[in-house]
Structure formats: structure tokens, C-alpha cells
Design an enzyme around this catalytic site. Structure first.
Site, short mmCIF file in Angstrom:
data_model
loop_
_atom_site.label_atom_id
_atom_site.label_comp_id
_atom_site.label_asym_id
_atom_site.label_seq_id
_atom_site.Cartn_x
_atom_site.Cartn_y
_atom_site.Cartn_z
CG HIS A 20 -1.91 -1.04 1.37
ND1 HIS A 20 -2.04 -1.83 2.48
CD2 HIS A 20 -2.86 -1.47 0.49
CE1 HIS A 20 -3.04 -2.70 2.30
NE2 HIS A 20 -3.54 -2.50 1.10
CE LYS A 44 -12.93 -7.29 4.68
NZ LYS A 44 -12.42 -6.61 3.50
NE ARG A 93 -2.77 -8.06 -4.13
CZ ARG A 93 -3.54 -8.47 -3.14
NH1 ARG A 93 -3.04 -8.59 -1.93
NH2 ARG A 93 -4.80 -8.77 -3.34
CB SER A 131 -4.20 -6.52 4.91
OG SER A 131 -3.84 -5.30 4.35
O1 PNS Z 1 -8.87 -3.00 0.50
P1 PNS Z 1 -10.15 -3.58 -0.05
O2 PNS Z 1 -10.92 -4.30 1.03
O3 PNS Z 1 -9.91 -4.44 -1.27
O4 PNS Z 1 -11.04 -2.31 -0.54
C1 PNS Z 1 -12.33 -2.50 -1.07
C2 PNS Z 1 -13.06 -1.14 -1.23
C3 PNS Z 1 -13.05 -0.36 0.07
C4 PNS Z 1 -12.39 -0.32 -2.30
C5 PNS Z 1 -14.52 -1.47 -1.69
O5 PNS Z 1 -15.05 -2.47 -0.86
C6 PNS Z 1 -15.45 -0.27 -1.66
O6 PNS Z 1 -15.28 0.68 -2.39
N1 PNS Z 1 -16.45 -0.30 -0.76
C7 PNS Z 1 -17.41 0.76 -0.60
C8 PNS Z 1 -18.82 0.30 -0.95
C9 PNS Z 1 -19.11 0.46 -2.42
O7 PNS Z 1 -19.02 1.54 -2.98
N2 PNS Z 1 -19.51 -0.66 -3.07
C10 PNS Z 1 -19.89 -0.69 -4.46
C11 PNS Z 1 -18.73 -0.52 -5.40
S1 PNS Z 1 -18.24 -1.99 -6.11
#
Ligand code: PNS
Length: 161
Positions: A20, A44, A93, A131
């Protein structure tokens, strides 16, 4: 369309890893302002609270003047609109990340056609890093000191003591 100055880098960051941090650093050289946005996700279970994650990110990016740390809940598109950001940054990645990332990018574009997602390849040396694996290795007593910044390693050690 005005040129984009701000990029939003959203994620869970539980905890932030060197992967990150590498992405944030590279983005800070390309964009005038990088907003790292930690998702507040009640459904979560996380090891670190959102506040702890924000603190760890702030500590690890303190030398990058154009990086700020924030949190959001709800839809990313709504948060981006609030921040007047039109560019989302995500790290890729391996090709296995691509399917999920593309799905999210297309859903976000469906929800707001003005929002663009930029994929940046992760640094080669961190392409296996996540993570989830950092937490597992740490929990089982493995050495994570080369995988996360020192401040995160200290907090992980505190959690497991
Ligand atoms: O680090 P992560 O867990 O892969 O990040 C995921 C994240 C936070 C980018 C994604 O879950 C997100 O944007 N969540 C917010 C909810 C949302 O907008 N959902 C619909 C879009 S697909």
C-alpha cells in the site's frame, strides 16, 4: 473536463502494508493530492479499528506532504462526489486481482459515469503481499518486519502480545 489533481485511494488497510505504502508514494509523485480513504465497514470484522488504521497510515506517510488520510462509509461513488474527486486509484498485484477490480470499477462507473478508476501495478517485490496474509503470519509468530512499515509492525506486535 478539468484535469484531475486529486486521486482517491480507497481500501480496508487492515493493516497498511509496504505494498500500500509503495502505491501511495508513487501516486504522490503523479498527482497533486492523494486522499487515502479507509472504508468504515461494520459488517467486516477487522483487527484494527478505523481510527488505528488511519493513525498508522498518517504515521507512515508523514513525510509525503500531498497525502491525506480520511475515512468513508457507504458508497465510494458518493464519497468521491463529496470530495470532488473523479479518479479512484487501485493497486493490481496479479492477474487474479483484475477480475474483481474490473467488476468494481465498472460498477462504480455505472453508478457515476464521470468517475474513472486507475489501476497501478504493485511493486514486484510486494506482489504476493496482502493484509490478510500479514495478519496470519504475525498471528502464527512469523517475521513480518519486511512486509509492513515499522510503526505497523510495532502495533501488530502489541496486538499479539
Ligand atoms: O482494501 P479492499 O478491502 O480491497 O477495498 C475494497 C473497497 C473499500 C475499495 C470497496 O469495498 C469499496 O469501495 N467499498 C465501498 C462500498 C461500495 O461503494 N460498493 C460498491 C462498489 S463496487
Amino acid at each position: 473536463m478539468p484535469r484531475q489533481k486529486i486521486v482517491i485511494y480507497p481500501g480496508s488497510f487492515d493493516p497498511p502494508t509496504n505494498g500500500h505504502l509503495d502505491l501511495i508514494q508513487r501516486a504522490s509523485e503523479v498527482f497533486a493530492h492523494v486522499v487515502v480513504a479507509v472504508l468504515r465497514n461494520e459488517s467486516k470484522t477487522a483487527l484494527f479499528t478505523v481510527e488505528e488504521r488511519m493513525e498508522m497510515l498518517a504515521e507512515a506517510t508523514k513525510d509525503l506532504e500531498n497525502v491525506s488520510i480520511d475515512s468513508f462509509s457507504g458508497l465510494l461513488v458518493d464519497y468521491a462526489r463529496e470530495r470532488e474527486g473523479r479518479m479512484i486509484l487501485r493497486g493490481i498485484r496479479a492477474i487474479s486481482d483484475y477480475e474483481y477490480e474490473l467488476q468494481m470499477a465498472l460498477m462504480n462507473r455505472h453508478l457515476n459515469p464521470e468517475l474513472e478508476t486507475l489501476f497501478m501495478p504493485a511493486a514486484e517485490q510486494y506482489s504476493y503481499l496482502s493484509s490478510r496474509l500479514v495478519k496470519e503470519v504475525n498471528r502464527l509468530g512469523g517475521d513480518i518486519s519486511k512486509l509492513v512499515p515499522p510503526n505497523v509492525a510495532r502495533r501488530l506486535a502489541d496486538k499479539s502480545s
